[in-house]
Design a protein around this motif. Structure first.
Motif, PDB file in Angstrom:
ATOM      1  N   GLU A   1       0.848  -1.050   0.018  1.00 52.75           N
ATOM      2  CA  GLU A   1      -0.200  -0.018  -0.010  1.00 52.75           C
ATOM      3  C   GLU A   1       0.703   1.217   0.047  1.00 52.75           C
ATOM      4  O   GLU A   1       0.675   2.269  -0.598  1.00 52.75           O
ATOM      5  N   ALA A   2       2.091   1.115   0.666  1.00 51.38           N
ATOM      6  CA  ALA A   2       2.718   2.437   0.890  1.00 51.38           C
ATOM      7  C   ALA A   2       3.457   2.732  -0.623  1.00 51.38           C
ATOM      8  O   ALA A   2       3.494   3.721  -1.014  1.00 51.38           O
TER       9      ALA A   2
ATOM     10  N   LYS B   1      14.598  -0.983   5.598  1.00 46.16           N
ATOM     11  CA  LYS B   1      15.824  -1.647   6.085  1.00 46.16           C
ATOM     12  C   LYS B   1      16.916  -0.607   6.304  1.00 46.16           C
ATOM     13  O   LYS B   1      17.451  -0.736   7.477  1.00 46.16           O
ATOM     14  N   ASP B   2      16.998   0.379   5.701  1.00 40.37           N
ATOM     15  CA  ASP B   2      17.864   1.432   6.092  1.00 40.37           C
ATOM     16  C   ASP B   2      17.439   2.464   7.078  1.00 40.37           C
ATOM     17  O   ASP B   2      18.379   3.167   7.690  1.00 40.37           O
ATOM     18  N   GLY B   3      16.334   2.437   7.634  1.00 46.18           N
ATOM     19  CA  GLY B   3      15.620   3.315   8.636  1.00 46.18           C
ATOM     20  C   GLY B   3      15.243   4.709   8.301  1.00 46.18           C
ATOM     21  O   GLY B   3      14.919   5.538   8.830  1.00 46.18           O
ATOM     22  N   THR B   4      15.114   4.578   6.894  1.00 48.03           N
ATOM     23  CA  THR B   4      14.755   6.031   6.413  1.00 48.03           C
ATOM     24  C   THR B   4      13.206   6.081   6.560  1.00 48.03           C
ATOM     25  O   THR B   4      12.851   7.185   7.084  1.00 48.03           O
ATOM     26  N   ILE B   5      12.651   5.206   6.310  1.00 49.00           N
ATOM     27  CA  ILE B   5      11.040   4.931   6.875  1.00 49.00           C
ATOM     28  C   ILE B   5      10.883   4.180   7.909  1.00 49.00           C
ATOM     29  O   ILE B   5      10.992   3.058   7.888  1.00 49.00           O
ATOM     30  N   PRO B   6      10.537   4.632   9.205  1.00 47.96           N
ATOM     31  CA  PRO B   6      10.156   3.953  10.216  1.00 47.96           C
ATOM     32  C   PRO B   6       9.101   2.939  10.118  1.00 47.96           C
ATOM     33  O   PRO B   6       8.134   3.314   9.429  1.00 47.96           O
ATOM     34  N   ALA B   7       9.395   1.744  10.434  1.00 51.22           N
ATOM     35  CA  ALA B   7       8.431   0.804  10.450  1.00 51.22           C
ATOM     36  C   ALA B   7       8.492  -0.309  11.682  1.00 51.22           C
ATOM     37  O   ALA B   7       9.494  -0.236  12.130  1.00 51.22           O
TER      38      ALA B   7
ATOM     39  N   ASP C   1       1.177   8.268   9.134  1.00 47.86           N
ATOM     40  CA  ASP C   1       1.915   9.637   9.230  1.00 47.86           C
ATOM     41  C   ASP C   1       3.235   9.430   9.342  1.00 47.86           C
ATOM     42  O   ASP C   1       3.779  10.669   8.545  1.00 47.86           O
ATOM     43  N   HIS C   2       4.119   8.733   9.429  1.00 47.58           N
ATOM     44  CA  HIS C   2       5.289   8.331   9.050  1.00 47.58           C
ATOM     45  C   HIS C   2       5.548   8.466   7.515  1.00 47.58           C
ATOM     46  O   HIS C   2       6.622   9.068   6.944  1.00 47.58           O
ATOM     47  N   LEU C   3       4.640   7.557   6.839  1.00 53.75           N
ATOM     48  CA  LEU C   3       4.886   7.622   5.377  1.00 53.75           C
ATOM     49  C   LEU C   3       4.668   9.088   4.657  1.00 53.75           C
ATOM     50  O   LEU C   3       5.404   9.155   3.901  1.00 53.75           O
TER      51      LEU C   3
END
Length: 66
Positions: free
Chosen positions: A20-21, A37-43, A55-57
Protein backbone atom coordinates in the motif's frame (compact mmCIF):
# COMPACT_ATOMS: atom_id res chain seq x y z
CA UNK A 1 -14.85 21.67 34.91
CA UNK A 2 -13.68 18.04 34.48
CA UNK A 3 -10.33 17.41 32.86
CA UNK A 4 -10.26 15.36 29.72
CA UNK A 5 -7.81 12.52 29.21
CA UNK A 6 -5.99 13.52 26.02
CA UNK A 7 -4.82 9.99 25.28
CA UNK A 8 -8.39 8.70 25.40
CA UNK A 9 -9.41 11.13 22.65
CA UNK A 10 -6.32 10.78 20.43
CA UNK A 11 -7.01 8.77 17.28
CA UNK A 12 -5.23 5.45 16.90
CA UNK A 13 -2.41 5.56 14.34
CA UNK A 14 -3.21 3.94 11.00
CA UNK A 15 -0.69 1.48 9.57
CA UNK A 16 -0.17 0.58 5.91
CA UNK A 17 1.56 -2.40 4.27
CA UNK A 18 4.62 -2.06 2.08
CA UNK A 19 2.44 -2.74 -0.97
CA UNK A 20 0.00 0.00 0.00
CA UNK A 21 2.88 2.38 0.79
CA UNK A 22 4.37 1.75 -2.65
CA UNK A 23 1.04 2.29 -4.38
CA UNK A 24 0.32 5.50 -2.44
CA UNK A 25 3.75 7.01 -3.09
CA UNK A 26 4.22 5.89 -6.69
CA UNK A 27 7.51 4.10 -6.00
CA UNK A 28 8.27 0.39 -6.15
CA UNK A 29 7.73 -1.97 -3.26
CA UNK A 30 11.48 -2.68 -3.39
CA UNK A 31 12.19 1.03 -2.82
CA UNK A 32 9.88 1.10 0.18
CA UNK A 33 11.50 -2.09 1.52
CA UNK A 34 15.00 -0.58 1.13
CA UNK A 35 13.93 2.62 2.92
CA UNK A 36 12.48 0.54 5.77
CA UNK A 37 15.66 -1.56 5.94
CA UNK A 38 17.96 1.48 6.05
CA UNK A 39 15.73 3.22 8.60
CA UNK A 40 14.69 6.09 6.34
CA UNK A 41 11.05 5.10 6.80
CA UNK A 42 10.26 3.93 10.34
CA UNK A 43 8.31 0.66 10.36
CA UNK A 44 7.27 -2.09 12.73
CA UNK A 45 7.00 -5.82 12.24
CA UNK A 46 3.45 -6.94 13.10
CA UNK A 47 2.43 -10.56 12.73
CA UNK A 48 5.47 -11.19 10.51
CA UNK A 49 4.73 -8.33 8.09
CA UNK A 50 6.16 -4.84 7.93
CA UNK A 51 3.76 -2.00 8.64
CA UNK A 52 4.39 1.72 8.30
CA UNK A 53 2.47 4.34 10.23
CA UNK A 54 0.57 6.44 7.75
CA UNK A 55 1.86 9.69 9.28
CA UNK A 56 5.47 8.46 8.99
CA UNK A 57 4.93 7.57 5.33
CA UNK A 58 3.43 10.99 4.63
CA UNK A 59 6.34 12.60 6.46
CA UNK A 60 8.80 10.70 4.29
CA UNK A 61 6.98 11.77 1.15
CA UNK A 62 7.13 15.37 2.33
CA UNK A 63 10.83 15.01 3.18
CA UNK A 64 10.29 15.37 6.91
CA UNK A 65 11.49 11.94 8.05
CA UNK A 66 15.26 11.62 8.17
Amino acid sequence: MPTQDIQATAPEPRFVTLVEAAWRTGVSEDTIRRRVKDGTIPAVLLAGKWRIREDHLLGWVEGKVA
